[in-house]
Write an enzyme that holds these catalytic residues in place. Structure first.
Site, PDB file in Angstrom:
ATOM      1  N   ASP A   1     -10.807  68.808  15.496  1.00  0.00           N
ATOM      2  CA  ASP A   1     -12.644  69.721  14.898  1.00  0.00           C
ATOM      3  C   ASP A   1     -12.243  70.975  15.179  1.00  0.00           C
ATOM      4  O   ASP A   1     -11.662  71.749  15.786  1.00  0.00           O
ATOM      5  CB  ASP A   1     -13.602  69.416  16.485  1.00  0.00           C
ATOM      6  CG  ASP A   1     -15.366  69.112  16.280  1.00  0.00           C
ATOM      7  OD1 ASP A   1     -14.735  70.681  14.984  1.00  0.00           O
ATOM      8  OD2 ASP A   1     -15.462  69.278  16.764  1.00  0.00           O
TER       9      ASP A   1
ATOM     10  N   SER B   1     -22.856  68.699  19.885  1.00  0.00           N
ATOM     11  CA  SER B   1     -22.639  69.709  19.219  1.00  0.00           C
ATOM     12  C   SER B   1     -23.498  70.341  19.354  1.00  0.00           C
ATOM     13  O   SER B   1     -23.482  71.338  20.087  1.00  0.00           O
ATOM     14  CB  SER B   1     -23.312  69.220  16.987  1.00  0.00           C
ATOM     15  OG  SER B   1     -22.299  69.684  16.982  1.00  0.00           O
TER      16      SER B   1
ATOM     17  N   HIS C   1     -15.705  65.510  13.420  1.00  0.00           N
ATOM     18  CA  HIS C   1     -16.180  66.183  14.661  1.00  0.00           C
ATOM     19  C   HIS C   1     -18.116  64.940  14.503  1.00  0.00           C
ATOM     20  O   HIS C   1     -17.732  64.886  13.041  1.00  0.00           O
ATOM     21  CB  HIS C   1     -16.876  67.312  14.101  1.00  0.00           C
ATOM     22  CG  HIS C   1     -18.004  68.273  14.043  1.00  0.00           C
ATOM     23  ND1 HIS C   1     -17.964  69.087  16.233  1.00  0.00           N
ATOM     24  CD2 HIS C   1     -19.604  67.990  14.390  1.00  0.00           C
ATOM     25  CE1 HIS C   1     -19.467  69.434  16.078  1.00  0.00           C
ATOM     26  NE2 HIS C   1     -20.346  69.044  15.299  1.00  0.00           N
TER      27      HIS C   1
END
Length: 820
Positions: A744, A476, A774
């Site tokens: 995502d 991320s 995610h």
């Protein structure tokens, strides 16, 4: 006496009663077990429908069974329940018939936006897949109703509530399909991100966030994900709304314990109430709330449980790196060095915390020099256990950067899967605890990660490694920092990592619309408003307080924080103006020198990449670059200086290229034809022309959304949004391995970044796992699917480290959608 004997605990009748009660209990438990088994089988059947039917067949089957149910309940008299059931099936029929053409349109051009034929994944495909999941569930439920509607055991209220919830979800998905069509008509050829006027972008997002979202957070929560994930998401959603109640009473989040998160039982038994409260939270609470909630995993009780379930390692030590400058050799000439200064942006020089994790105790890891840097974490801080024999230093080292939206979490939150990595890879892992926004906005995190990365290379012997192979890994926000740290290393002329493994990374930190980001309307872990607040915090922006906000009932502590925030806002505005001017890039040609000259200490950005001598060609500011601008730059213009990431050739004026590197040449004709079908009139009408006449999606009842549409020039800086980096910068990246999620909201970030690297001839791989949310790395121990996805990340790291790969995990790429 008879009565006593018959009812006493020792009487024969009492024994028979106890046996009967136990038998009844066993029967009840057996019934619940069978019910759960039937529920799981039904979910699995609905999932198989998604892959076994083409879209047209599924839609027609749903319409047929909906009409049958509608006719049946219409004939049941004037009762309210029968009327609602008839109406819901009429609505299902209407929305399914209206949705099919829009999905077919998206599916017909979705292949144009794939990285390659072996990786059929992008936001358009994900939207179609999600809508198919909803249609499949409605088809399964409608068939169940048709088969059981005459049964005396038919739970009318429960089935009606579920059908109404999924009808609301289908209506909103139809709105998203129309929005995706609008993006298809207005985006640049081959581009997944909106490339229009910033005012139109803000208009699009402003309208999009007003859509009703609560239906996706109640009964329909996580319907698009694998069934094994859904109980976890339900637990998280209950915890979130419970935490929100406590946060309203104590807006700092202090004093909230793990046990208090699940005390609001009404949210567990009332999905509609939970969905409405979830929607209110994501729309109205600020980034401080999300920082507090995401840091729950670091509560001592929860972190201890996580560590008990994770692999046992010999070394887990928190280390504080002193803020002292040091020299690093240049890769072009190791005899020359460059000074790596400690991080200093915003708060001045300060130490950087890192965590060393190693499955085996290796040479150097118990040295006195390293022991002097260890920072105590309390009773559990020292997991170093002395051994008579130490393992030799590893050839490799993994430098890890954690996710958390730039605003939350530390290496402690990610420690469970890092311990598994250390065991499986057999190499030391150094995880960086960078400072978090909004207290420490860009570029503080980048400075600290770059400083720790360089320190690890220079002192790898202390970490139990010879440093022959180094992999940067992150998820991320950490994936974003992996890219930018590597870009900065190349700008400084020091060693870049041998490869990067980025899991579901963010590569464009703008409030930009894309097909996959439309999924944020229903994503319980990554709503669009939360994404925007995190980006704004990292960029140094401050959201204005709303008079009717829940945060107005602050008390003395809240008022102090508000006044302090206003003061810091003024200071940051000045600092941001200085930083933006400092980031201005000269488009002038550099003078070739016989040898690179070592440079003094840097400030908050890479001077080596950004400071260029003046020349006669004018300027081109990076802060004004967009994906469209970059797509028009000639890929043949490269830098003459091996150390500099930016050059006059990359930044100076250039004529549009005949080849858009976002789009393969053979796809250009197809995309042009697809765009020609869109009316020019509609292209200019904005997003409000997206819906056909008579269709009205549901609008949120939660009032104005507190969403900062942050458009500061700083978010276009390549050290913040690597997708916007010029070709010359991206060519300095090592091999990149990206593991993304099909469902995502950040999927398009990965696809577009991989496409840019592929078009530049850079080594890049992209694997897209399906049906997972995610952040799956933090859920690695949850189910088989998350374990397989985590194993895929480990395999990518093995490729970077040159280790022999184990048997390849089960295919995780998103399957090609069946033909229409």
């Amino acid at each position: 006496m008879e009565s006593a004997r018959g009812t006493g605990p020792t009487g024969a009748d009492g024994a028979d009663g106890a046996d009967g009660a136990r038998a009844s209990k066993r029967a009840s438990e057996g019934s619940r077990t069978r019910s759960r088994r039937r529920w799981r089988k039904g979910k699995a059947k609905a999932s198989r429908l998604v892959h076994s039917m083409d879209l047209h067949t599924m839609t027609q089957s749903l319409v047929t069974v909906a009409e049958d149910n509608m006719a049946f309940f219409s004939s049941q008299g004037p009762g309210e329940t029968a009327r609602r059931l008839s109406a819901v099936f009429a609505g299902v029929r209407e929305q399914a018939l209206g949705l099919e053409p829009a999905l077919a349109r998206l599916l017909s051009v979705a292949h144009i936006f794939d990285l390659d034929a072996e990786t059929p994944a992008n936001g358009f495909r994900s939207l179609v897949h999600t809508a198919r999941c909803c249609l499949a569930h409605l088809l399964h439920k409608s068939r169940y109703v048709a088969s059981n509607r005459r049964s005396i055991f038919f739970r009318t209220g429960h089935n009606l509530a579920e059908l109404e919830a999924y009808l609301a979800a289908l209506t909103q998905l139809r709105a998203l399909a129309y929005y995706a069509q609008r993006l298809l008509a207005t985006n640049q050829p081959g581009g997944l991100f909106f490339e229009g006027d910033e005012r139109l972008t803000a208009d699009f997002l402003s309208e999009y966030v007003t859509l009703h979202k609560g239906c996706f957070y109640g009964r329909c929560l996580g319907f698009q994900f694998t069934p094994a994930i859904r109980p976890f998401l339900q637990t998280i959603s209950i915890g979130l709304v419970s935490f929100g109640e406590h946060y309203k009473r104590n807006e700092t989040g202090l004093g909230v314990t793990a046990s208090s998160l699940f005390t609001s039982g009404r949210f567990a038994i009332d999905p509609e109430l939970r969905g409405a409260e979830f929607e209110r939270i994501i729309q109205n609470l600020d980034v401080h709330f999300w920082k507090a909630f995401w840091n729950i995993t670091e509560i001592e009780v929860l972190s201890s449980l996580a560590n008990m379930a994770s692999a046992n390692v010999r070394v887990s030590r928190l280390i504080s790196l002193p803020p002292e400058p040091f020299n690093m050799p240049l890769t072009s000439d190791p005899k020359l060095t460059v000074t790596i200064s400690p991080p200093s942006a915003h708060s001045g020089p300060g130490p950087v915390l890192v965590r060393l994790i190693s499955y085996d105790l290796r040479e150097g890891q118990d040295s006195e020099e390293l022991n002097n840097l260890v920072k105590s974490e309390g009773p559990r801080s020292l997991e170093l256990r002395s051994r008579l024999q130490q393992a030799p230093r590893s050839r490799s080292l993994v430098v890890h950067i954690h996710g958390g939206g730039f605003v939350a979490q530390t290496s402690k939150s990610h420690e469970p899967y890092l311990k598994s990595w250390a065991q499986e890879l057999g190499v030391p892992i150094l995880s960086i605890d960078y400072s978090l926004a909004p207290e420490a906005p860009f570029p503080r995190a980048l400075e600290e990660c770059f400083y720790a990365y360089c320190w690890a290379i220079k002192h790898c012997a202390l970490l139990g490694s010879t440093g022959e192979r180094i992999c940067l890994a992150g998820d991320s926000a950490g994936g974003n920092l992996c890219f930018t740290v590597s870009l900065r290393a190349a700008a400084y002329g020091v060693r870049v990592p041998d490869g990067i493994m980025a899991a579901y990374p963010a590569t464009l930190l703008q409030s930009a619309a894309s097909p996959s980001r439309l999924l944020s309307l229903m994503d319980p872990l990554l709503p669009l408003t939360v994404l925007s607040k995190c980006v704004s915090a990292y960029a140094g922006g401050q959201m204005e307080e709303q008079p009717d906000s829940d945060q107005k009932a602050l008390g003395m502590m809240g008022l102090m924080r508000r006044d302090t925030a206003l003061l810091l806002k003024d200071l940051r505005m000045s600092a941001s103006s200085w930083l933006n001017s400092f980031l201005e890039l000269s488009g002038r040609k550099t003078q070739k020198s016989s040898a690179p000259v070592p440079e003094p200490m840097r400030r908050s950005v890479s001077d080596a990449a950004l400071a260029q001598p003046e020349g006669p060609l004018g300027t081109d500011s990076l802060k004004n670059l967009t994906v469209k601008d970059l797509s028009l730059r000639s890929s043949s213009e490269t830098s003459n200086s091996p150390e500099m990431s930016l050059s006059a050739e990359a930044l100076g004026p250039s004529s549009p290229s005949d080849v858009n590197f976002f789009l393969r040449p053979e796809d250009g004709v197809q995309e042009a034809e697809a765009r020609e079908e869109q009316s020019p009139k509609n292209r200019d009408q904005g997003v409000r022309a997206a819906f056909p006449e008579g269709f009205h999606p549901r609008i949120s009842s939660q009032g104005p959304t507190q969403m900062p549409f942050y458009s500061s020039p700083i978010v276009k800086n390549p050290f913040m949004s690597p997708l916007l980096a010029p070709d010359s910068m991206l060519r300095t990246l090592p091999p990149v391995h990206i593991v993304a999620c099909a469902l995502d909201p950040m999927l398009d970030d990965s696809v577009m970044f991989a496409r840019r690297l592929r078009c530049l001839g850079q080594p890049v791989t992209l694997r897209v796992v399906e049906d997972l949310p995610h952040g799956f790395l933090s859920l690695a121990a949850l189910c088989r699917e998350t374990r397989q996805a985590a194993e895929l990340c480990v395999e990518r790291i093995r490729l970077v480290l040159g280790q022999p790969t184990a048997a390849a995990p089960a295919p995780a790429s998103m399957p090609t959608t069946p033909p229409l």
